[in-house]
Design a protein around this motif. Structure first.
Motif, PDB file in Angstrom:
ATOM      1  N   HIS A 177       0.850  -1.190   0.000  1.00 55.79           N
ATOM      2  CA  HIS A 177       0.000   0.000   0.000  1.00 55.79           C
ATOM      3  C   HIS A 177       0.889   1.244   0.000  1.00 55.79           C
ATOM      4  CE1 HIS A 177      -3.087  -2.898   0.997  1.00 55.79           C
ATOM      5  NE2 HIS A 177      -2.410  -3.243   2.088  1.00 55.79           N
ATOM      6  N   ILE A 178       0.768   2.054  -1.039  1.00 53.44           N
ATOM      7  CA  ILE A 178       1.612   3.227  -1.221  1.00 53.44           C
ATOM      8  C   ILE A 178       0.759   4.492  -1.147  1.00 53.44           C
ATOM      9  CG2 ILE A 178       3.141   4.453  -2.811  1.00 53.44           C
ATOM     10  CD1 ILE A 178       3.898   1.753  -4.020  1.00 53.44           C
ATOM     11  N   LEU A 179       1.214   5.449  -0.348  1.00 53.40           N
ATOM     12  CA  LEU A 179       0.568   6.759  -0.263  1.00 53.40           C
ATOM     13  C   LEU A 179       1.436   7.770  -1.003  1.00 53.40           C
ATOM     14  CD1 LEU A 179      -1.658   8.625   0.928  1.00 53.40           C
ATOM     15  CD2 LEU A 179      -0.127   8.987   2.885  1.00 53.40           C
ATOM     16  N   VAL A 180       0.851   8.471  -1.971  1.00 55.11           N
ATOM     17  CA  VAL A 180       1.574   9.494  -2.724  1.00 55.11           C
ATOM     18  C   VAL A 180       1.056  10.863  -2.306  1.00 55.11           C
ATOM     19  CG1 VAL A 180       2.281  10.305  -4.996  1.00 55.11           C
ATOM     20  CG2 VAL A 180       1.760   7.878  -4.659  1.00 55.11           C
ATOM     21  N   VAL A 181       1.927  11.679  -1.749  1.00 56.52           N
ATOM     22  CA  VAL A 181       1.558  13.007  -1.262  1.00 56.52           C
ATOM     23  C   VAL A 181       1.834  14.011  -2.376  1.00 56.52           C
ATOM     24  CG1 VAL A 181       1.985  14.764   0.496  1.00 56.52           C
ATOM     25  CG2 VAL A 181       2.102  12.324   1.093  1.00 56.52           C
ATOM     26  N   LEU A 182       0.785  14.676  -2.858  1.00 54.17           N
ATOM     27  CA  LEU A 182       0.888  15.566  -4.009  1.00 54.17           C
ATOM     28  C   LEU A 182       0.633  17.010  -3.601  1.00 54.17           C
ATOM     29  CD1 LEU A 182      -1.036  13.403  -6.636  1.00 54.17           C
ATOM     30  CD2 LEU A 182       1.437  13.622  -6.368  1.00 54.17           C
ATOM     31  N   ASP A 183       1.589  17.856  -3.926  1.00 49.35           N
ATOM     32  CA  ASP A 183       1.496  19.284  -3.640  1.00 49.35           C
ATOM     33  C   ASP A 183       0.936  19.985  -4.878  1.00 49.35           C
ATOM     34  OD1 ASP A 183       1.910  21.990  -3.130  1.00 49.35           O
ATOM     35  OD2 ASP A 183       3.765  21.625  -2.016  1.00 49.35           O
ATOM     36  N   GLN A 184      -0.191  20.678  -4.721  1.00 47.56           N
ATOM     37  CA  GLN A 184      -0.840  21.315  -5.863  1.00 47.56           C
ATOM     38  C   GLN A 184      -0.023  22.472  -6.436  1.00 47.56           C
ATOM     39  OE1 GLN A 184      -5.265  21.784  -5.316  1.00 47.56           O
ATOM     40  NE2 GLN A 184      -4.805  20.863  -3.313  1.00 47.56           N
ATOM     41  N   SER A 185       0.959  22.951  -5.716  1.00 44.46           N
ATOM     42  CA  SER A 185       1.790  24.042  -6.228  1.00 44.46           C
ATOM     43  C   SER A 185       2.940  23.544  -7.090  1.00 44.46           C
ATOM     44  CB  SER A 185       2.343  24.868  -5.064  1.00 44.46           C
ATOM     45  OG  SER A 185       3.239  24.098  -4.280  1.00 44.46           O
ATOM     46  N   ASP A 186       3.174  22.231  -7.111  1.00 41.07           N
ATOM     47  CA  ASP A 186       4.252  21.679  -7.925  1.00 41.07           C
ATOM     48  C   ASP A 186       3.804  21.545  -9.374  1.00 41.07           C
ATOM     49  OD1 ASP A 186       5.857  21.522  -5.723  1.00 41.07           O
ATOM     50  OD2 ASP A 186       5.584  19.366  -5.406  1.00 41.07           O
ATOM     51  N   THR A 187       4.652  21.989 -10.282  1.00 42.02           N
ATOM     52  CA  THR A 187       4.332  21.880 -11.713  1.00 42.02           C
ATOM     53  C   THR A 187       4.663  20.500 -12.258  1.00 42.02           C
ATOM     54  OG1 THR A 187       6.504  22.798 -12.276  1.00 42.02           O
ATOM     55  CG2 THR A 187       4.652  24.343 -12.094  1.00 42.02           C
ATOM     56  N   GLU A 188       5.563  19.782 -11.598  1.00 40.69           N
ATOM     57  CA  GLU A 188       5.917  18.423 -11.991  1.00 40.69           C
ATOM     58  C   GLU A 188       5.720  17.497 -10.800  1.00 40.69           C
ATOM     59  OE1 GLU A 188       9.893  18.535 -13.475  1.00 40.69           O
ATOM     60  OE2 GLU A 188       9.351  19.565 -15.323  1.00 40.69           O
ATOM     61  N   GLN A 189       5.436  16.235 -11.091  1.00 41.04           N
ATOM     62  CA  GLN A 189       5.164  15.264 -10.027  1.00 41.04           C
ATOM     63  C   GLN A 189       5.994  13.995 -10.240  1.00 41.04           C
ATOM     64  OE1 GLN A 189       3.408  16.011  -7.448  1.00 41.04           O
ATOM     65  NE2 GLN A 189       2.266  17.824  -8.112  1.00 41.04           N
ATOM     66  N   PRO A 190       7.328  14.082 -10.105  1.00 42.68           N
ATOM     67  CA  PRO A 190       8.150  12.877 -10.288  1.00 42.68           C
ATOM     68  C   PRO A 190       7.844  11.795  -9.256  1.00 42.68           C
ATOM     69  CG  PRO A 190       9.455  14.678  -9.386  1.00 42.68           C
ATOM     70  CD  PRO A 190       8.154  15.269  -9.820  1.00 42.68           C
ATOM     71  N   GLY A 191       7.363  12.195  -8.076  1.00 44.77           N
ATOM     72  CA  GLY A 191       7.003  11.201  -7.070  1.00 44.77           C
ATOM     73  C   GLY A 191       5.871  10.306  -7.544  1.00 44.77           C
ATOM     74  N   LEU A 192       4.928  10.879  -8.271  1.00 44.08           N
ATOM     75  CA  LEU A 192       3.827  10.083  -8.810  1.00 44.08           C
ATOM     76  C   LEU A 192       4.341   9.108  -9.855  1.00 44.08           C
ATOM     77  CD1 LEU A 192       0.862   9.368  -9.159  1.00 44.08           C
ATOM     78  CD2 LEU A 192       0.631  11.358 -10.677  1.00 44.08           C
ATOM     79  N   ASP A 193       5.223   9.571 -10.720  1.00 49.91           N
ATOM     80  CA  ASP A 193       5.806   8.668 -11.726  1.00 49.91           C
ATOM     81  C   ASP A 193       6.518   7.495 -11.070  1.00 49.91           C
ATOM     82  OD1 ASP A 193       4.932  10.280 -13.828  1.00 49.91           O
ATOM     83  OD2 ASP A 193       6.732  11.520 -13.747  1.00 49.91           O
ATOM     84  N   ARG A 194       7.281   7.787 -10.012  1.00 53.04           N
ATOM     85  CA  ARG A 194       7.994   6.702  -9.318  1.00 53.04           C
ATOM     86  C   ARG A 194       7.006   5.749  -8.654  1.00 53.04           C
ATOM     87  NH1 ARG A 194      11.678   6.746 -10.865  1.00 53.04           N
ATOM     88  NH2 ARG A 194      13.207   8.112  -9.882  1.00 53.04           N
ATOM     89  N   ALA A 195       5.960   6.285  -8.069  1.00 56.55           N
ATOM     90  CA  ALA A 195       4.961   5.448  -7.402  1.00 56.55           C
ATOM     91  C   ALA A 195       4.266   4.520  -8.387  1.00 56.55           C
ATOM     92  CB  ALA A 195       3.937   6.325  -6.680  1.00 56.55           C
ATOM     93  N   LEU A 196       3.912   5.041  -9.557  1.00 54.77           N
ATOM     94  CA  LEU A 196       3.256   4.215 -10.570  1.00 54.77           C
ATOM     95  C   LEU A 196       4.168   3.082 -11.012  1.00 54.77           C
ATOM     96  CD1 LEU A 196       1.680   7.092 -12.695  1.00 54.77           C
ATOM     97  CD2 LEU A 196       0.445   5.515 -11.177  1.00 54.77           C
ATOM     98  N   TRP A 197       5.436   3.385 -11.198  1.00 56.14           N
ATOM     99  CA  TRP A 197       6.409   2.367 -11.597  1.00 56.14           C
ATOM    100  C   TRP A 197       6.549   1.297 -10.515  1.00 56.14           C
ATOM    101  CZ3 TRP A 197      11.585   1.741  -9.570  1.00 56.14           C
ATOM    102  CH2 TRP A 197      12.370   0.834 -10.277  1.00 56.14           C
ATOM    103  N   LEU A 198       6.690   1.723  -9.260  1.00 57.99           N
ATOM    104  CA  LEU A 198       6.824   0.771  -8.164  1.00 57.99           C
ATOM    105  C   LEU A 198       5.567  -0.077  -8.010  1.00 57.99           C
ATOM    106  CD1 LEU A 198       8.594   2.968  -5.450  1.00 57.99           C
ATOM    107  CD2 LEU A 198       9.564   0.975  -6.612  1.00 57.99           C
ATOM    108  N   ALA A 199       4.407   0.551  -8.139  1.00 60.11           N
ATOM    109  CA  ALA A 199       3.150  -0.175  -7.964  1.00 60.11           C
ATOM    110  C   ALA A 199       3.016  -1.303  -8.981  1.00 60.11           C
ATOM    111  CB  ALA A 199       1.971   0.781  -8.074  1.00 60.11           C
ATOM    112  N   ARG A 200       3.434  -1.046 -10.215  1.00 64.89           N
ATOM    113  CA  ARG A 200       3.360  -2.095 -11.237  1.00 64.89           C
ATOM    114  C   ARG A 200       4.298  -3.251 -10.903  1.00 64.89           C
ATOM    115  NH1 ARG A 200       3.282   2.585 -14.624  1.00 64.89           N
ATOM    116  NH2 ARG A 200       1.226   2.895 -15.584  1.00 64.89           N
ATOM    117  N   LEU A 201       5.499  -2.920 -10.468  1.00 62.35           N
ATOM    118  CA  LEU A 201       6.485  -3.960 -10.184  1.00 62.35           C
ATOM    119  C   LEU A 201       6.166  -4.730  -8.909  1.00 62.35           C
ATOM    120  CD1 LEU A 201       9.767  -2.036 -11.087  1.00 62.35           C
ATOM    121  CD2 LEU A 201       8.648  -3.823 -12.422  1.00 62.35           C
TER     122      LEU A 201
END
Length: 308
Positions: A6-30
């Motif tokens: 179970h992974i929680l991704v904390v997203l800041d609405q002021s960020d223009t890029e979300q590399p943490g989300l990309d990493r989470a999606l990759w980890l979740a698949r694997l």
């Protein structure tokens, strides 16, 4: 067995890029893990302390929460996310780290992921989200610097090998347990690093005290032996043991750069107060110094170490 389900991704609405989300999606698949995307919504006029009427206040709160929910939903609708188990949460909290910790009270997340960037002293003084997550989040926190994939197959575990303090021993065991688990799962090389102090510098600050002969050699050998013991316990190859003198954050960042580590795993005891602001934890300093992801572990994060 250490599992990340179970992974929680904390997203800041002021960020223009979300590399943490990309990493989470990759980890979740694997890892075949599910993901919860979280953000916060808050405004003084919609808060319970507002002087506005209840109906107006509730309307503002509902509108801001709905806007945040729509923003999160925009990340779940991409075709490349089909098949992933995705959920979203919006918490009415002024601070994003408080929203994450509130969610942790009601959910059993194994890993928290957040995008990060370089921080300054004012960020620390004004309780930056990243610092609070690393110190207070009751789960390991992965700080992601870039969406670039892990391509060098190297994980670096940073430990304090000679500390007899139980808290540091717990952290060492947790650091290496997490690092070993990830290295095994992704078939990557596990490296271990330990920094030790330059004794001559310490004695130069108290000139009235003479340093014993060969004291630096003694300290070096002590750290080499202690690091080797940890390496033996977690089957780290001799060529993957790195020991150097100097400040921990400088030593570890140099080693991470030299071996082209994809991930540094480091511990924190969550130093509080002014000393935490001005001195900072090694974990916090490393986030700013290294170019790769940093996984921050605390003494009670997720494993049952063999320390009594």
């Amino acid at each position: 067995m250490l599992d990340i389900n179970h992974i929680l991704v904390v997203l800041d609405q002021s960020d223009t890029e979300q590399p943490g989300l990309d990493r989470a999606l990759w980890l979740a698949r694997l890892l075949n893990a599910d993901i919860t995307l979280l953000t916060n919504a808050w405004d003084t006029y919609g808060d319970h302390s507002s002087q506005l009427t209840g109906e107006t206040r509730d309307g503002i709160r509902a509108a801001l929460t709905s806007r945040a929910e729509q923003w999160l939903s925009s990340f779940t609708e991409s075709d490349d996310r089909n098949g992933l188990r995705l959920a979203t949460e919006v918490h009415w909290q002024k601070h994003l780290h408080d929203a994450a910790i509130e969610s942790m009270r009601n959910n059993d997340f194994d890993l928290v992921i957040k995008s990060t960037h370089k921080h300054g002293i004012l960020d620390r003084i004004f309780s930056h989200t990243d610092w609070n997550l690393m110190r207070h989040c009751p789960a390991p926190v992965l700080m992601v610097k870039s969406a670039a994939p892990w391509r060098h197959s190297r994980i670096l575990a940073s430990i304090d090998a000679t500390s007899a303090d139980r808290g540091h021993q717990l952290i060492n065991d947790n650091i290496l347990s997490f690092a070993e688990h990830l290295a095994d799962h992704f078939s990557t090389d596990l490296h271990i690093a330990n920094a030790y102090p330059l004794v001559a510098l310490a004695f130069s600050m108290v000139p009235e005290v003479t340093a014993p002969d060969n004291i630096q050699e003694f300290v070096t050998e002590q750290h080499q032996e202690a690091t080797q013991q940890w390496a033996d316990k977690f089957n780290v190859h001799k060529d993957h043991i790195h020991i150097a003198e100097g400040d921990t954050d400088e030593v570890i960042s140099d080693i991470a750069h030299r071996i082209e580590a994809d991930l540094v795993v480091v511990g924190t005891v969550g130093r509080e107060g002014l000393s935490g602001v001005l001195i900072g934890n090694t974990a916090e300093a490393l986030v700013d110094k290294v170019h790769c992801d940093v996984l921050v572990i605390k003494p009670l994060d997720g494993v049952r170490p063999d320390i009594e």
